[in-house]
Design an enzyme around this catalytic site. Structure first.
Site, PDB file in Angstrom:
ATOM      1  N   TRP A 179     -60.182 -16.802  60.498  1.00  0.00           N
ATOM      2  CA  TRP A 179     -61.554 -16.308  60.350  1.00  0.00           C
ATOM      3  C   TRP A 179     -61.637 -14.842  60.756  1.00  0.00           C
ATOM      4  O   TRP A 179     -62.214 -14.002  60.089  1.00  0.00           O
ATOM      5  CB  TRP A 179     -62.449 -17.168  61.239  1.00  0.00           C
ATOM      6  CG  TRP A 179     -63.839 -16.661  61.439  1.00  0.00           C
ATOM      7  CD1 TRP A 179     -64.860 -16.689  60.532  1.00  0.00           C
ATOM      8  CD2 TRP A 179     -64.384 -16.097  62.629  1.00  0.00           C
ATOM      9  NE1 TRP A 179     -65.990 -16.171  61.086  1.00  0.00           N
ATOM     10  CE2 TRP A 179     -65.725 -15.807  62.375  1.00  0.00           C
ATOM     11  CE3 TRP A 179     -63.866 -15.824  63.884  1.00  0.00           C
ATOM     12  CZ2 TRP A 179     -66.551 -15.239  63.329  1.00  0.00           C
ATOM     13  CZ3 TRP A 179     -64.681 -15.263  64.841  1.00  0.00           C
ATOM     14  CH2 TRP A 179     -66.001 -14.979  64.550  1.00  0.00           C
ATOM     15  N   ILE A 202     -59.182 -12.633  60.888  1.00  0.00           N
ATOM     16  CA  ILE A 202     -58.483 -11.767  59.943  1.00  0.00           C
ATOM     17  C   ILE A 202     -59.307 -11.573  58.680  1.00  0.00           C
ATOM     18  O   ILE A 202     -59.467 -10.469  58.183  1.00  0.00           O
ATOM     19  CB  ILE A 202     -57.123 -12.404  59.551  1.00  0.00           C
ATOM     20  CG1 ILE A 202     -56.183 -12.438  60.753  1.00  0.00           C
ATOM     21  CG2 ILE A 202     -56.483 -11.663  58.387  1.00  0.00           C
ATOM     22  CD1 ILE A 202     -55.621 -11.106  61.126  1.00  0.00           C
ATOM     23  N   GLN A 253     -61.940  -9.093  58.915  1.00  0.00           N
ATOM     24  CA  GLN A 253     -61.444  -7.727  58.839  1.00  0.00           C
ATOM     25  C   GLN A 253     -61.250  -7.320  57.390  1.00  0.00           C
ATOM     26  O   GLN A 253     -61.616  -6.249  56.986  1.00  0.00           O
ATOM     27  CB  GLN A 253     -60.096  -7.611  59.566  1.00  0.00           C
ATOM     28  CG  GLN A 253     -60.180  -7.847  61.044  1.00  0.00           C
ATOM     29  CD  GLN A 253     -61.139  -6.884  61.697  1.00  0.00           C
ATOM     30  OE1 GLN A 253     -60.967  -5.677  61.584  1.00  0.00           O
ATOM     31  NE2 GLN A 253     -62.153  -7.390  62.350  1.00  0.00           N
ATOM     32  N   HIS A 285     -45.659  44.420  52.281  1.00  0.00           N
ATOM     33  CA  HIS A 285     -46.717  43.740  51.533  1.00  0.00           C
ATOM     34  C   HIS A 285     -48.093  44.104  52.102  1.00  0.00           C
ATOM     35  O   HIS A 285     -48.987  44.565  51.389  1.00  0.00           O
ATOM     36  CB  HIS A 285     -46.470  42.223  51.596  1.00  0.00           C
ATOM     37  CG  HIS A 285     -47.514  41.384  50.936  1.00  0.00           C
ATOM     38  ND1 HIS A 285     -47.273  40.646  49.809  1.00  0.00           N
ATOM     39  CD2 HIS A 285     -48.825  41.159  51.241  1.00  0.00           C
ATOM     40  CE1 HIS A 285     -48.367  40.007  49.448  1.00  0.00           C
ATOM     41  NE2 HIS A 285     -49.324  40.301  50.315  1.00  0.00           N
ATOM     42  N   GLU A 286     -48.222  43.928  53.420  1.00  0.00           N
ATOM     43  CA  GLU A 286     -49.523  44.222  54.036  1.00  0.00           C
ATOM     44  C   GLU A 286     -49.839  45.717  53.971  1.00  0.00           C
ATOM     45  O   GLU A 286     -50.982  46.113  53.764  1.00  0.00           O
ATOM     46  CB  GLU A 286     -49.562  43.733  55.488  1.00  0.00           C
ATOM     47  CG  GLU A 286     -49.331  42.232  55.677  1.00  0.00           C
ATOM     48  CD  GLU A 286     -50.242  41.352  54.825  1.00  0.00           C
ATOM     49  OE1 GLU A 286     -51.359  41.775  54.482  1.00  0.00           O
ATOM     50  OE2 GLU A 286     -49.808  40.228  54.486  1.00  0.00           O
ATOM     51  N   HIS A 323     -51.444  46.526  50.697  1.00  0.00           N
ATOM     52  CA  HIS A 323     -52.893  46.260  50.685  1.00  0.00           C
ATOM     53  C   HIS A 323     -53.643  47.385  51.400  1.00  0.00           C
ATOM     54  O   HIS A 323     -54.666  47.873  50.927  1.00  0.00           O
ATOM     55  CB  HIS A 323     -53.202  44.957  51.445  1.00  0.00           C
ATOM     56  CG  HIS A 323     -52.797  43.700  50.728  1.00  0.00           C
ATOM     57  ND1 HIS A 323     -53.188  43.412  49.449  1.00  0.00           N
ATOM     58  CD2 HIS A 323     -52.073  42.630  51.145  1.00  0.00           C
ATOM     59  CE1 HIS A 323     -52.695  42.222  49.091  1.00  0.00           C
ATOM     60  NE2 HIS A 323     -52.009  41.722  50.116  1.00  0.00           N
ATOM     61  N   ASP A 329     -52.902  35.908  46.810  1.00  0.00           N
ATOM     62  CA  ASP A 329     -53.545  37.143  46.338  1.00  0.00           C
ATOM     63  C   ASP A 329     -53.837  37.054  44.849  1.00  0.00           C
ATOM     64  O   ASP A 329     -54.911  37.425  44.386  1.00  0.00           O
ATOM     65  CB  ASP A 329     -52.615  38.345  46.564  1.00  0.00           C
ATOM     66  CG  ASP A 329     -52.424  38.643  48.041  1.00  0.00           C
ATOM     67  OD1 ASP A 329     -53.262  38.189  48.843  1.00  0.00           O
ATOM     68  OD2 ASP A 329     -51.435  39.318  48.373  1.00  0.00           O
TER      69      ASP A 329
HETATM   70 ZN    ZN Z   1     -51.309  39.780  50.323  1.00  0.00          ZN
END
Ligand code: ZN
Ligand code: ADP
Ligand code: MG
Length: 647
Positions: free
Chosen positions: A156, A158, A161, A454-455, A458, A530
């Site tokens: 019962w 179980i 659930q 890379h940075e 930017h 990006d």
């Molecule tokens: Zn970037």
């Protein structure tokens, strides 16, 4: 003395509390209560068992059957009561003793075996009594019943659930609304707790006035709006403001979220709506707050899949209830959404959510006010300047600012300081914006060089393109998903962006890509984000803002109201040719931005090298230092904001 009692009453309280919280679902507390009930049943049954079976064994002395036989032979036994296998022996002296005979053998036979003569037996009376039926059954069946009972209880348990949701369907239908009592001073929110949002507060002041004193309005024949729709980006304070209205007016506040209407069972959403409105009318004057109404209020008939019917019914019920309001009912429905564009027009027609209040992301002054609201109870060091923080957080929502303040306090506490310093708040800005620093993310020498360039790419573009936002900070310390980042700050808080700004923004986004390609003659996965961001921007320029000369002034974007398998699908209302034109326009914009970026980077190679070198060395460059590098290369930094930055 009564301390154990108190304890147990405390326990009950806790359990009750838990059950009250239970609007989260059937799990959790119910498991506890099942286990408790099973245990109680077990204890009760076993107590009953031992009680019944124990009753027969009185405190009387137990003697072996051989001794009993001896006693009979010596003639001191008066009578014997036989109860199953148990013998109650009464002596002539009045003593009582018990004994036990073999099962399935008659007592007389047993005694004869112990050489008791028939004459001696005839002298005593032997009464054979039926065992009491209950104890008989229990004694005999308990070993069988108990395991079976346990198995049943287990099954019962179980099965509950497994089909928890099914059983839940029987118990609800009632709304799951949370009510905030107007008299609860602790959770009361007023307009004072909502910083900024001036226009919205002014609009809502009228509603507060009505709820406080409806008679004034009704007497003059005014009809007060039934529905108010709060619109604004996530975290801009919609929920907070709705609560503030109820707090100001001192009326009950019923809040439910749109997604709570829509659960597994068809019809439940609608019945919840009915219930909620009934409840609110009973407690009038009151506010019903439907949070995230777009979950139920999407344009009808615009979806595929099973969930849709349920949504429609729920939505219809909301509309019916709102239409059924008498003007003097003093119940006002407030709703919040961050997707007003997908709402069903029927919700927005007069007599329903005809009042619309828009909340914007806070501007600089509002941000400062919000920071002040959330700085209550936080001891600040002397150097804290919330104005600077406000200025450095364009685009932050109220919720972001709240979390910024919280992060600041956590940082200070982690370093065992008793006050929050400006530096804590500054660090928190980046944490909220980009996620936590990943110091453990160690770059190889080559990776570090690529990231730095890379940075720097930017940063060079952001400083040299006239419409780009100036650089505020550059870092190659990984944060969240980013390996490095360039923080830019707009010169002013502006709500509108121009085509030229967009084009420069796209070029700046491509800075990393261009630099990597130019310098290393190779590409990493670094610029993929990006590229995504800038391509999406280019696409929006063409399809949303009419910024393409080829396609001209048309908005080609669908309403996004369709849902297919839980995902929004764009509705294409244009021809294949237009689709091809859009694609070619987007790639043209990207190509031109790429050319522009390439040109600027090549022409400013020495600046690029200088920035990258400094980054490799120090990992982070702040604005001041960055500007000295610019000046050293003969570039005038873009104008600063009117307020000096201090770190
Ligand atoms: Zn970037
Ligand atoms: P949403 O618009 O998504 O419903 P919430 O009202 O839930 O946003 O805001 C989340 C949290 O952000 C609030 O609990 C509050 O702490 C903070 N917040 C948002 N806007 C403001 C504001 N204008 N003033 C003060 N706090 C705010
Ligand atoms: Mg909300």
């Amino acid at each position: 003395m009564n301390s154990p009692n108190q304890k147990s009453s405390e326990k009950t309280k806790i359990i009750i509390k838990k059950t009250n919280k239970g609007d989260k679902g059937p799990e959790g507390n119910s498991i506890v209560s099942y286990i408790v009930s099973v245990l109680i049943m077990f204890i009760v049954l076993s107590a009953l068992y031992s009680f019944v079976s124990g009753k027969t064994e009185k405190k009387a002395e137990n003697i072996p059957i051989s001794e009993l036989a001896a006693d009979i032979k010596s003639g001191v036994v008066k009578n014997i009561i036989v109860k199953g296998d148990v013998l109650l022996v009464e002596y002539t002296s009045g003593d009582e003793k018990t004994s036990k005979k073999e099962t399935d053998v008659a007592l007389s036979q047993t005694l004869v075996n112990y050489s008791v003569t028939k004459e001696q037996l005839a002298l005593i009376s032997i009464n054979i009594k039926e065992e009491s039926s209950l104890s008989y059954w229990l004694m005999n069946l308990a070993p069988i019943i108990f395991p079976i009972l346990f198995i049943f209880v287990f099954i019962w348990f179980i099965s509950r659930q497994v089909k928890g949701a099914g059983i839940q369907a029987l118990t609800f239908g009632q709304s799951k609304a949370r009510m905030i009592d107007p008299n609860d001073k602790n959770s009361r929110v007023t307009f004072k707790d909502v910083a900024g949002c001036k226009e919205a507060k002014e609009e809502l002041a009228e509603i507060v006035d009505f709820l406080r004193n409806p008679k004034k309005f009704l007497d003059i024949g005014a009809r007060i709006p039934k529905g108010i729709l709060l619109m604004g980006p996530p975290g801009s304070g919609k929920t907070l403001l709705a609560r503030a209205v109820s707090g100001e007016a001192g009326v009950a506040f019923f809040s439910i979220s749109g997604s709570e209407f829509v659960e597994m069972f068809v019809g439940v959403g609608a019945s919840r709506v009915r219930d909620l409105f009934l409840l609110a009318k009973k407690n009038a004057p009151a506010i019903i707050f439907v949070d995230e109404i777009d979950a139920v209020g999407r344009i009808r008939g615009a979806g595929l899949g099973g969930g849709n019917d349920e949504r429609e019914q729920t939505l219809n019920q909301i509309l019916v209830e709102m239409d059924g309001f008498e003007p003097n009912e003093k119940v006002i429905v407030m709703a919040a959404t961050n997707r007003p564009d997908v709402l069903d027009p029927a919700l927005l027609r007069p007599g329903r959510f005809d009042r619309r209040v828009t909340l914007d992301l806070p501007d600089r002054k509002d941000r400062e006010d919000i920071l002040i609201v959330h700085s209550k109870e936080k001891p600040f060091a002397e150097d804290v300047n919330l104005k600077v923080i406000a200025e450095r957080t364009p685009g932050f929502s109220g919720a972001d600012l709240y979390s910024l303040m919280n992060e600041g306090a956590i940082l200070a506490a982690r370093e065992n300081r008793t006050t929050v310093a400006q530096y804590d708040l500054i660090r928190s800005i980046e944490k909220v914006m980009l996620g936590p620093e990943r110091k453990s993310h160690i770059l190889s020498k080559k990776e570090k060089e690529i990231t730095a360039y890379h940075e720097a790419g930017h940063a060079v573009l952001a400083s040299l393109l006239p419409y780009a936002d100036p650089v505020h900070k550059i870092s190659i310390i990984a944060r969240g998903h980013a390996a490095g980042y360039v923080l830019k700050l707009p010169l002013e808080d502006s709500r509108m962006q121009s085509k030229k700004e967009f084009l420069d923004d796209i070029a700046v986004s491509l800075g990393g890509y261009v630099t990597e390609k130019l310098l290393f003659d190779d590409l990493t996965t670094g610029p993929s984000n990006d590229l995504q961001v800038s391509t999406a921007l280019a696409r929006d320029m063409v399809t949303k803002y009419g910024m393409s000369d080829v396609l001209g002034p048309v908005a080609l974007e669908g309403q996004g109201g369709k849902v297919l398998f839980g995902r929004g699908v764009e509705e294409k209302e244009f021809s294949q040719k237009v689709a091809a034109d859009i694609d070619s326009e987007v790639s043209r914009i990207m190509r031109e931005a790429h050319e522009k970026a390439k040109k600027v980077i090549t022409e400013n190679r020495s600046l690029l090298d200088a920035i990258a070198k400094r980054l490799i060395e120090k990992e982070t460059i702040e604005r001041m230092e960055f500007e000295t590098i610019l000046v050293a290369h003969g570039i005038t930094p873009k104008q600063k904001l009117d307020i000096e930055h201090q770190v």
